[in-house]
Write an enzyme that holds these catalytic residues in place. Structure first.
Site, PDB file in Angstrom:
ATOM      1  N   LEU A  49      45.329  42.856  -8.252  1.00 30.53           N
ATOM      2  CA  LEU A  49      45.166  44.268  -8.598  1.00 30.53           C
ATOM      3  C   LEU A  49      45.334  44.399 -10.102  1.00 30.53           C
ATOM      4  CD1 LEU A  49      47.449  45.826  -5.831  1.00 30.53           C
ATOM      5  CD2 LEU A  49      44.958  46.046  -5.951  1.00 30.53           C
ATOM      6  N   ASP A  50      44.545  45.285 -10.719  1.00 29.82           N
ATOM      7  CA  ASP A  50      44.711  45.466 -12.160  1.00 29.82           C
ATOM      8  C   ASP A  50      46.039  46.164 -12.444  1.00 29.82           C
ATOM      9  OD1 ASP A  50      44.398  48.367 -12.218  1.00 29.82           O
ATOM     10  OD2 ASP A  50      42.252  48.041 -11.923  1.00 29.82           O
ATOM     11  N   SER A  51      46.423  46.222 -13.711  1.00 27.78           N
ATOM     12  CA  SER A  51      47.770  46.683 -14.056  1.00 27.78           C
ATOM     13  C   SER A  51      48.031  48.125 -13.634  1.00 27.78           C
ATOM     14  CB  SER A  51      48.009  46.526 -15.563  1.00 27.78           C
ATOM     15  OG  SER A  51      47.111  47.334 -16.306  1.00 27.78           O
ATOM     16  N   SER A  53      46.646  49.671 -11.022  1.00 25.31           N
ATOM     17  CA  SER A  53      46.560  49.841  -9.575  1.00 25.31           C
ATOM     18  C   SER A  53      47.863  49.427  -8.898  1.00 25.31           C
ATOM     19  CB  SER A  53      45.392  49.023  -9.024  1.00 25.31           C
ATOM     20  OG  SER A  53      44.166  49.473  -9.576  1.00 25.31           O
TER      21      SER A  53
END
Length: 203
Positions: A49-51, A53
């Site tokens: 997951l990106d930072s 999310s």
């Protein structure tokens, strides 16, 4: 001499925002190692997951899981709880369900596959992370179920239909659920249960 079988371990975490899905970075960011848990050697994140999310993130010492889960012939579904600014119309829901055009790697246009999109009236029943924006900001909560995973796909889909994504929380991968796991909490999963819930075979 009998060969010793490697014993792999499997975890899920409820990743909080402002944390990357890795243990080491050259940037000044929150890391998985900042969580209050002693992970085993060789641990790594699956389906990052990106930072910004949040939500369900898998960690394991088993290097085969990425290939089994995301590179196999059978796609596996992921469900995201998404908070967007303003009310979402039925016409917009139809657009998202049937496919929208987004820009992907290589700077090319891509039409997303048909997917399930539903409006959620009580997101707090799904996850403890579902807090609302201030009352003066109109929002809609959606669940979006994907079986494909282009880079930042959910955020790009929402933008393509002229809404701004404020929150993005992954709540499940197949039958492996985030459930009531608190933000930042870690839960270890037994191997057979892990593979059964993800609907993959442990070769």
């Amino acid at each position: 001499m009998q060969e010793t079988k490697t014993v792999n371990r499997y975890f899920i975490i409820n990743k909080p925002p402002n944390m990357v899905s890795q243990f080491v970075s050259t940037h000044d960011v929150g890391l998985l190692g900042d969580l209050d848990f002693q992970f085993p050697e060789g641990i790594h994140a699956i389906g990052r997951l990106d930072s910004h999310s949040e939500g369900l993130l898998i960690l394991t010492t088993n290097k085969k899981v990425t290939k089994l889960l995301f590179q196999g012939a059978v796609p596996h579904k992921r469900v995201y709880l998404v908070q967007v600014v303003n009310k979402v119309s039925e016409a917009t829901l139809t657009q998202l369900r049937t496919g929208v055009t987004i820009r992907i790697k290589g700077d090319v246009d891509y039409t997303t596959s048909p997917c399930d999109v539903e409006i959620i009236e009580h997101p707090e029943l799904i996850t403890k992370q579902a807090y609302a924006l201030p009352d003066y900001v109109s929002v809609t909560w959606l669940t979006i179920t994907l079986t494909e995973g282009k880079f930042h796909q959910v955020r790009k889909m929402v933008k393509a239909v002229h809404h701004k994504c404020k929150r993005l929380i992954r709540i499940s991968i197949e039958d492996l659920l985030l459930g009531d796991l608190e933000p930042g909490a870690v839960k270890e999963i037994e191997e057979q249960t892990f593979f059964r819930l993800l609907k993959i075979d442990n070769w």
